[in-house]
Design an enzyme around this catalytic site. Structure first.
Site, mmCIF file in Angstrom:
data_model
loop_
_atom_site.group_PDB
_atom_site.id
_atom_site.type_symbol
_atom_site.label_atom_id
_atom_site.label_comp_id
_atom_site.label_asym_id
_atom_site.label_seq_id
_atom_site.Cartn_x
_atom_site.Cartn_y
_atom_site.Cartn_z
ATOM 1 N N GLY A 1 -8.459 -1.774 8.366
ATOM 2 C CA GLY A 1 -9.286 -2.922 8.736
ATOM 3 C C GLY A 1 -10.331 -2.520 9.760
ATOM 4 N N GLY A 2 -10.033 -2.763 11.026
ATOM 5 C CA GLY A 2 -10.993 -2.543 12.117
ATOM 6 C C GLY A 2 -11.698 -1.195 12.067
ATOM 7 N N GLU B 1 -3.386 -12.032 6.408
ATOM 8 C CA GLU B 1 -4.243 -13.086 6.978
ATOM 9 C C GLU B 1 -4.340 -14.262 6.023
ATOM 10 O OE1 GLU B 1 -7.498 -10.473 7.897
ATOM 11 O OE2 GLU B 1 -6.296 -9.619 9.505
ATOM 12 N N HIS C 1 -3.039 -10.433 1.285
ATOM 13 C CA HIS C 1 -3.207 -9.937 2.659
ATOM 14 C C HIS C 1 -2.535 -10.908 3.624
ATOM 15 C CE1 HIS C 1 -5.075 -8.738 6.418
ATOM 16 N NE2 HIS C 1 -5.341 -7.580 5.834
ATOM 17 N N SER D 1 -3.543 -1.171 12.119
ATOM 18 C CA SER D 1 -4.066 -0.407 13.253
ATOM 19 C C SER D 1 -4.144 1.097 13.002
ATOM 20 C CB SER D 1 -3.243 -0.708 14.513
ATOM 21 O OG SER D 1 -3.344 -2.079 14.845
ATOM 22 N N GLY E 1 -4.516 -5.462 13.211
ATOM 23 C CA GLY E 1 -5.529 -5.873 14.187
ATOM 24 C C GLY E 1 -5.025 -5.941 15.616
ATOM 25 N N ASN F 1 -10.997 -2.510 4.451
ATOM 26 C CA ASN F 1 -11.066 -3.972 4.343
ATOM 27 C C ASN F 1 -11.977 -4.478 5.464
ATOM 28 O OD1 ASN F 1 -10.640 -6.704 4.200
ATOM 29 N ND2 ASN F 1 -8.510 -6.634 4.936
ATOM 30 N N TRP F 2 -13.170 -4.866 5.077
ATOM 31 C CA TRP F 2 -14.158 -5.266 6.091
ATOM 32 C C TRP F 2 -13.947 -6.707 6.562
ATOM 33 C CZ3 TRP F 2 -19.391 -3.009 3.772
ATOM 34 C CH2 TRP F 2 -19.248 -1.612 3.667
ATOM 35 N N LYS F 3 -13.034 -7.396 5.918
ATOM 36 C CA LYS F 3 -12.713 -8.790 6.279
ATOM 37 C C LYS F 3 -13.991 -9.643 6.324
ATOM 38 C CE LYS F 3 -8.804 -6.996 8.829
ATOM 39 N NZ LYS F 3 -7.656 -7.298 9.628
ATOM 40 N N GLU G 1 2.026 -3.559 5.052
ATOM 41 C CA GLU G 1 1.266 -3.917 6.251
ATOM 42 C C GLU G 1 2.110 -4.827 7.132
ATOM 43 O OE1 GLU G 1 -3.215 -3.394 5.618
ATOM 44 O OE2 GLU G 1 -2.722 -5.448 5.112
HETATM 45 C C1 PEP Z 1 -6.003 -4.886 7.358
HETATM 46 O O1 PEP Z 1 -6.832 -5.778 7.527
HETATM 47 O O2 PEP Z 1 -5.497 -4.747 6.244
HETATM 48 C C2 PEP Z 1 -5.661 -4.031 8.486
HETATM 49 C C3 PEP Z 1 -4.732 -3.148 8.301
HETATM 50 O O3 PEP Z 1 -6.352 -4.229 9.662
HETATM 51 P P1 PEP Z 1 -6.368 -3.239 10.944
HETATM 52 O O4 PEP Z 1 -6.554 -1.847 10.430
HETATM 53 O O5 PEP Z 1 -7.500 -3.716 11.762
HETATM 54 O O6 PEP Z 1 -5.040 -3.399 11.623
#
Ligand code: PEP
Length: 265
Positions: A243-244, A106, A104, A222, A182, A18-20, A176
């Site tokens: 994500g990151g 966010e 998600h 994470s 994040g 997920n590049w957000k 999640e």
């Molecule tokens: C996500 O955006 O779904 C996520 C899990 O982010 P991160 O890996 O950065 O915690």
């Protein structure tokens, strides 16, 4: 209720990035090309890239001919018309998406999406032959109050309301925990396993053993190359929503490799 485990072997390891709200078109093309190149020899996993809307078309062209699939980060529930700024399922199919992230945290926390909206988005995805990656998970406060499983059940029930069994079988679920996204603090493997096992049990109770045993349940929060193996070793962790660490091809491909190493055939 326990879930029979003979079907666990049918679950293909699944890793989505997920590049957000990151990457220009040029950066997205470069990252997609690097991932495609480094993952070329990797077999036995479903890999999905979810760039921002603006880069979907170019990423679709970049990954064409590889086994990597394309996903969007959101969908609107109507099929088309006067909905300024929204993107429908048919437009996502048109640009080459097979998957779409729905619910998600966010979007729940920052944009204010509720379970009613998420249910409509799940149905819109399925109606348009898009496979939803349905995200759910508790906040830190809910965990501290001992409400983790209650919250998971409520989110799952609401998101899948009036979705038929055949359609439920197409949905990828991503557990999640909000406090892990994040933040650099991942759920422990035991915490992830408890939640994943509970989700599988809920699916078994409502939709039957067969569906539950085949359901793909991802962990997100994470995930990094350093913690991927220990999380992947848990019986009910079938993959990751990253994500990151998906913004860098080296770390993303390492996570895929670890997943295949642990769960691949
Ligand atoms: C996500 O955006 O779904 C996520 C899990 O982010 P991160 O890996 O950065 O915690």
């Amino acid at each position: 209720m326990e879930v029979k485990e003979e079907k666990a072997g049918l679950r293909v390891p699944f890793i989505a990035g997920n590049w957000k709200m990151n990457k220009t078109i040029a950066e997205a093309k470069k990252l997609a090309a690097e991932i495609t190149k480094s993952a070329f020899n990797l077999e036995g996993a479903e890999i999905v890239l979810c760039p921002p809307f603006t880069a979907l078309y170019e990423v679709a062209k970049t990954i064409e001919g590889s086994s990597i699939q394309l996903g969007a980060q959101d969908i609107f529930w109507e099929n088309g018309g006067a909905f300024t700024g929204e993107i429908s399922g048919s437009l996502l199919r048109d640009v080459g998406c097979q998957y779409v992230i729905v619910g998600h945290s966010e979007r729940r926390q920052i944009i204010g999406e509720n379970d009613w909206i998420i249910n409509r988005k799940v149905k819109a995805a399925l109606r348009n032959q898009l496979l939803p990656i349905l995200c759910l998970g508790e906040t830190l406060e809910e965990r501290q109050k001992g409400l983790t499983l209650t919250r998971i059940k409520a989110q799952l029930d609401e998101a899948l309301k009036d979705v038929n069994q055949d359609d439920v079988s197409k949905i990828i679920i991503a557990y999640e925990p909000v406090w892990a996204i994040g933040t650099g603090v991942n759920a422990t493997p035991a915490q992830a396993q408890e939640a994943h096992h509970y989700i599988r049990m809920l699916l078994a109770e409502k939709y039957g053993q067969e569906l539950a045993a085949c359901a793909i349940i991802l962990y997100g929060g994470s995930v990094k190359p350093e913690n991927a193996s220990s999380l992947a070793k848990e019986a009910d962790v079938d993959g990751f929503l990253v994500g990151g660490a998906s913004l860098d091809h080296v770390s993303f491909v390492k996570i895929i490799e670890k997943m295949i190493e642990v769960k691949g055939k």
